[in-house]
Design an enzyme around this catalytic site. Structure first.
Site, PDB file in Angstrom:
ATOM      1  N   ASP A 498       0.777  -1.238   0.000  1.00  8.73           N
ATOM      2  CA  ASP A 498       0.000   0.000   0.000  1.00  8.73           C
ATOM      3  C   ASP A 498       0.812   1.293   0.000  1.00  8.73           C
ATOM      4  O   ASP A 498       0.620   2.163  -0.843  1.00  8.73           O
ATOM      5  CB  ASP A 498      -0.936   0.012   1.214  1.00  8.73           C
ATOM      6  N   GLU A 699       1.510 -10.024  11.866  1.00  9.48           N
ATOM      7  CA  GLU A 699       1.375  -9.560  10.490  1.00  9.48           C
ATOM      8  C   GLU A 699       2.748  -9.250   9.895  1.00  9.48           C
ATOM      9  O   GLU A 699       3.047  -9.630   8.766  1.00  9.48           O
ATOM     10  CB  GLU A 699       0.484  -8.311  10.455  1.00  9.48           C
TER      11      GLU A 699
END
Length: 729
Positions: A498, A699
Site C-alpha cells: 500500500d 502480520e
C-alpha cells in the site's frame, strides 16, 4: 496486506455421517503418521486471558487475548489464567463476530459449579487448576480434593456450534451425590446503540441471547435475527435476572467409587432464523452422541497436524502447529455475502475479522491445502464468486476482475469494508495449481480455468495503458475513485504494498486514464509499469499452461507458455538495472528504471517466478545476503535498509512480511543458492520475537529488532511459514 483499512481510517461411515451432520464436509487428510502426540503440541499459542470489556482491543484495534475457533464458526473462546479464581469453571467468552466486527459477549458465559449437600465445592481445593490448549480443543483440569476431579473440554462440533464436555470423576472410596449448575452474565458494549443489542432469554434446555438490529457501519452490524444459545443434554431449569442467569440441573447425580458422569452442552451462534432452526437440529444430534463427535474431531485434528508437520524438522514442528491453529481459528464458514468458506486475515484485529481479501486468499489457500485441501479450494471459490462478469449492470468494462475484498455485507447492505475499487496481483493460478498438487482434484482445475483466463484478460485490457505487454497497477471506474489522489491510492492498494515508497505522490507517481477503442473509460493506471506485477503475470501464464495441459487443452497450453515467455523476457530486458544490480518499476513514458525510489523487496520477485537470468539472479542474491541491505536481523525488509525511505516500523516501508520472505527464499533456492536460503531462514525464525515460543504469529516484524508489528494471529504469515519451515522452494 491490502486496502486493509477502511476508507475512513486515518492511515486503516457413521463417523462420516456425524461429520456431515456437523457441517464439516471440509475434511482433513488421513492421520496416518502423526510424528508426535497432541499433548506434545500443548499451548503452542498462549490462549489464556479473561476480557475486561465487551470491546476487545486497544488503540490499534488489536485484541490482546488470542482465542480458539474451528470449523468456520463465527465465535471463539479462550482459557482463564491460572490463579484467576473468578473465572474458574468456564471458558473465556465467547468472542462473537457481529457480522464483521468482534465483540466479547461475556467474561465467561457458562461457568460451571458443583454442589454437595447444599454447599458449593471449591474447584481449586486440591490445588491450582491446569488450563491448556491442545490441537482442536481447550482443556481445563480441576482437583476438588477428597477424591473428586472435574475436566472441561471444549471443541467445535459444527460450523456454528461448540461442544463442551464436563467429566466429574469420583476416585474416592465412598459414593458422592452432586448437584450441577451454570451461571453467567453479559458484557454489554458501553455505547449505544450496540449497548442495548443483546438480551438474555431462558429456554427449555438452557439459555439464549437475542440481538436487536444495529447497523453501525464501522463498529457493530446485526439484523435482529442473530442468536447465541446454550443447550444442555440433560434436563435443566434456568432463571434470568437482568444481565445474569442461573441454570440448574434438574436432578442430582450419584457417583459410585470409581465412577464418572458427563455433563454435555452446546453453545451455538447463528445469524438467521433458518440457521437457528438448522443448528437446533444439529445440536440435538451432537448431544445424542457427544463422544462420537469428540472422537471425530480429535481424528480430524490428528490429520491436520500430520499435514503441517510432514517434512518439517522436529525443532520447528511446534511453530508449524501454531500456524495451523492460526489458520483454523481464522476460518469463517459461508455467511452473508461470503458464499464459500474462507480464511480471514485475523480474528484478533477489528478490521480483518469479517471479510476475505483476494491476495490473502491466494496465499492462505497454499498453506491451508497442506491440511485441508477442500477448505483451500473453497477459499479460492469465495473470491471468484464475486468475479465481475460482462453482465454486470454497473461495471461491465471490468469483466474478469476479482475485487480486492468481500465482506459479510456489501455496500447495498450498508457494508463499508467491501472493496471493488481495485483488485490484487494475479497469483491466483499459482494458488489453484498448488492446491491441486495437494488435492489431485482435476475438476477444480476445469472449474477455475476459464475464470483464471478471464482474470488475465482483464489485466491486459484494463491495466496495460500503452499495450506493450507490460501492465500497471491501477484503479477502477468507481465512485470512490473520484480524484487523482484517490485513484493513486487505489492503485497502490492494488499492488498490495500500500504505502511503499515507489508509489509516493511526492516522488512523482501519478495516474493516467485507460480507454477502449471507442473512447469508453475502462479505468486508470499508475504512470509506471511494476516489476512484481509483471513477474506475477508471467508466472500466472505459466501456471495457466500447466492447468490447460492437465485438463486436456494442449493448444491453449502452448499459447500460455508463449505468452509467459514473452512477459518474462520483457521483465528481464526492461526492468533490470545493471548499474544497480536490482529489478525496478519503470516509467511508463520512457521505460527508465525508477531507481531514485530505492530498492524494494519487489525486486526479488523475478527470482521466484524465474524471470531473471542467472547473472541477474547473482546480483540480486548479493543484495539479499547483504546485512546492510536485505539480510537484516530479521531478513527481508520490504525496503532495503540502505534506502533513504527505509522505516523499520512503517507498514510496507521496512517491516518484514513472511510472504515476501517466502518469495525471496524460494527465489534463492530456484537459482541454486540453497546454503544462503538455509542461513537466512534460520535468521528469520530466530529473529522474529515470539515466533518459536507461544506468542501469536504477527502480520509483520521490525527487521532491526524482531519486534512484532501490527495484527496478531495473521493468516498469510501463518500460511507461508509452512513452506518456509520445511525449506521448500
Amino acid at each position: 496486506m491490502t486496502a486493509h483499512r477502511p476508507p475512513h481510517r486515518p492511515t486503516r461411515t457413521a463417523l462420516a455421517a456425524l461429520l456431515l451432520v456437523g457441517g464439516a464436509s471440509l475434511a482433513a487428510p488421513p492421520a496416518s503418521a502423526v510424528p508426535r502426540t497432541a499433548t506434545d503440541y500443548a499451548d503452542v499459542l498462549d490462549l489464556h486471558g479473561t476480557p475486561k470489556a465487551a470491546l476487545p482491543g486497544d488503540d490499534e484495534d488489536n485484541n490482546p487475548i488470542s482465542t480458539f475457533s474451528d470449523r468456520g464458526a463465527w465465535h471463539s473462546y479462550a482459557l482463564p489464567k491460572a490463579g484467576d479464581r473468578a473465572a474458574y469453571g468456564g471458558f473465556s467468552g465467547p468472542l462473537h463476530i457481529a457480522q464483521e466486527y468482534p465483540w466479547w459477549l461475556s467474561k465467561s458465559f457458562s461457568r460451571m459449579r458443583l454442589t454437595e449437600g447444599g454447599r458449593t465445592l471449591d474447584l481449586a481445593a486440591g490445588g491450582t487448576p491446569r488450563f491448556t490448549s491442545q490441537p482442536g480443543r481447550l482443556v481445563q483440569s480441576y482437583d476438588l480434593g477428597r477424591g473428586l476431579s472435574l475436566t472441561l473440554e471444549l471443541r467445535f462440533a459444527t460450523n456454528r456450534t461448540a461442544l463442551v464436555r464436563a467429566e466429574v470423576r469420583n476416585t474416592g472410596s465412598a459414593a458422592r451425590t452432586l448437584g450441577a449448575g451454570w451461571s453467567g452474565s453479559l458484557l454489554r458494549p458501553e455505547k449505544a446503540p450496540m449497548r442495548d443489542a443483546p438480551s438474555l432469554k431462558s429456554t427449555e434446555a438452557g439459555v439464549g441471547v437475542d440481538f436487536a438490529k444495529v447497523r453501525e457501519k464501522w463498529d457493530y452490524l446485526t439484523d435482529g435475527t442473530e442468536r447465541f444459545e446454550v443447550t444442555h443434554k440433560e434436563p435443566v431449569r434456568t432463571t434470568v435476572d437482568g444481565d445474569g442467569y442461573r441454570t440448574e440441573a434438574a436432578s442430582p447425580v450419584t457417583l459410585a467409587p470409581g465412577a464418572a458422569h458427563h455433563f454435555d452442552w452446546t453453545e451455538s451462534y447463528t445469524f438467521t432464523a433458518a440457521e437457528r432452526g438448522r443448528e437446533a437440529r444439529r445440536a440435538r444430534a451432537v448431544l445424542a452422541a457427544p463422544q462420537a463427535y469428540a472422537t471425530a474431531g480429535d481424528a480430524r485434528w490428528r490429520g491436520y497436524v500430520a499435514g503441517v508437520t510432514r517434512g518439517v524438522p522436529a525443532e520447528r514442528r511446534r511453530t508449524a502447529v501454531k500456524s495451523l491453529e492460526t489458520l483454523v481459528t481464522n476460518w469463517r464458514s459461508a455467511a452473508g455475502q461470503i458464499k464459500h468458506d474462507g480464511v480471514t486475515p485475523s480474528i484478533s484485529y477489528k478490521w480483518f475479522t469479517g471479510g476475505l481479501w483476494a491476495w490473502d486468499s491466494w496465499k492462505q489457500a497454499v498453506g491451508t491445502a497442506r491440511f485441508a485441501p477442500e477448505l483451500a479450494e473453497s477459499q479460492i471459490r469465495a473470491m471468484f464468486d464475486w468475479q465481475i462478469t460482462a453482465a454486470s449492470k454497473t461495471r461491465p468494462q471490468d469483466a474478469g476482475m476479482v475485487p480486492d475484498a468481500v465482506f459479510y455485507n456489501d455496500p447495498a447492505r450498508g457494508g463499508g469494508n467491501w472493496n471493488e475499487r481495485n483488485s490484487k496481483p494475479s497469483m491466483a493460478s499459482w494458488s489453484v495449481w498448488e492446491v491441486y498438487r495437494k488435492s489431485g482434484d482435476r475438476s477444480f482445475l476445469r472449474e477455475l480455468y476459464p475464470k483464471l483466463a478471464a482474470y488475465q484478460a482483464w489485466w491486459y485490457r484494463n491495466r496495460d495503458h500503452d499495450h506493450d505487454g507490460l501492465a500497471e497497477y491501477g484503479a477502477t471506474v468507481d465512485p470512490a475513485n473520484d480524484s487523482t489522489e484517490e485513484r493513486r491510492l487505489a492503485a497502490a492498494w492494488e499492488s498490495g504494498l500500500d504505502n511503499a515508497p515507489r508509489f509516493d505522490a511526492k516522488l512523482g507517481t501519478s495516474v493516467v486514464a485507460n480507454r477502449a477503442a471507442d473512447g469508453a473509460l475502462l479505468g486508470y493506471s499508475l504512470d509506471q509499469e511494476s516489476v512484481d506485477l509483471n513477474a506475477y503475470l508471467a508466472q500466472d501464464q505459466a501456471y495457466l499452461a500447466r492447468i490447460a495441459d492437465a485438463i486436456g487443452r494442449p493448444d491453449e497450453a502452448a499459447k500460455w507458455r508463449e505468452k509467459s515467455g514473452a512477459t518474462n523476457a520483457a521483465v528481464r530486458s526492461k526492468m533490470y538495472d545493471p548499474a544497480d544490480g536490482w529489478f525496478h518499476d519503470i516509467a511508463l513514458k520512457n521505460g527508465a528504471p525508477l531507481t531514485d525510489r530505492g530498492r524494494g523487496i519487489e525486486g526479488a520477485v523475478p527470482l521466484w517466478t524465474g524471470a531473471a537470468t542467472k547473472e541477474q539472479a547473482a546480483h540480486v542474491r548479493q543484495r539479499l545476503t547483504d546485512p546492510g541491505e536485505f539480510a537484516t536481523h530479521v531478513p527481508f525488509p520490504t525496503v532495503s535498509k540502505a534506502s533513504p525511505y527505509f522505516d523499520s516500523k512503517a507498514y510496507w516501508r521496512g517491516p518484514v512480511w513472511f510472504d515476501h520472505a517466502y518469495v525471496a527464499l524460494s527465489g534463492l533456492r530456484r537459482y541454486g543458492y540453497n546454503k544462503d536460503a538455509d542461513e537466512l531462514t534460520g535468521k528469520l525464525l530466530a529473529g522474529a520475537k515470539g515466533l518459536t515460543g507461544d506468542r501469536p504469529i504477527q502480520e509483520n516484524y521490525d527487521p532491526l529488532t524482531g519486534d512484532p508489528l501490527n495484527s496478531p494471529n495473521f493468516s498469510w504469515s501463518a500460511s507461508l511459514l509452512l513452506p518456509i519451515l520445511s525449506g521448500e522452494q
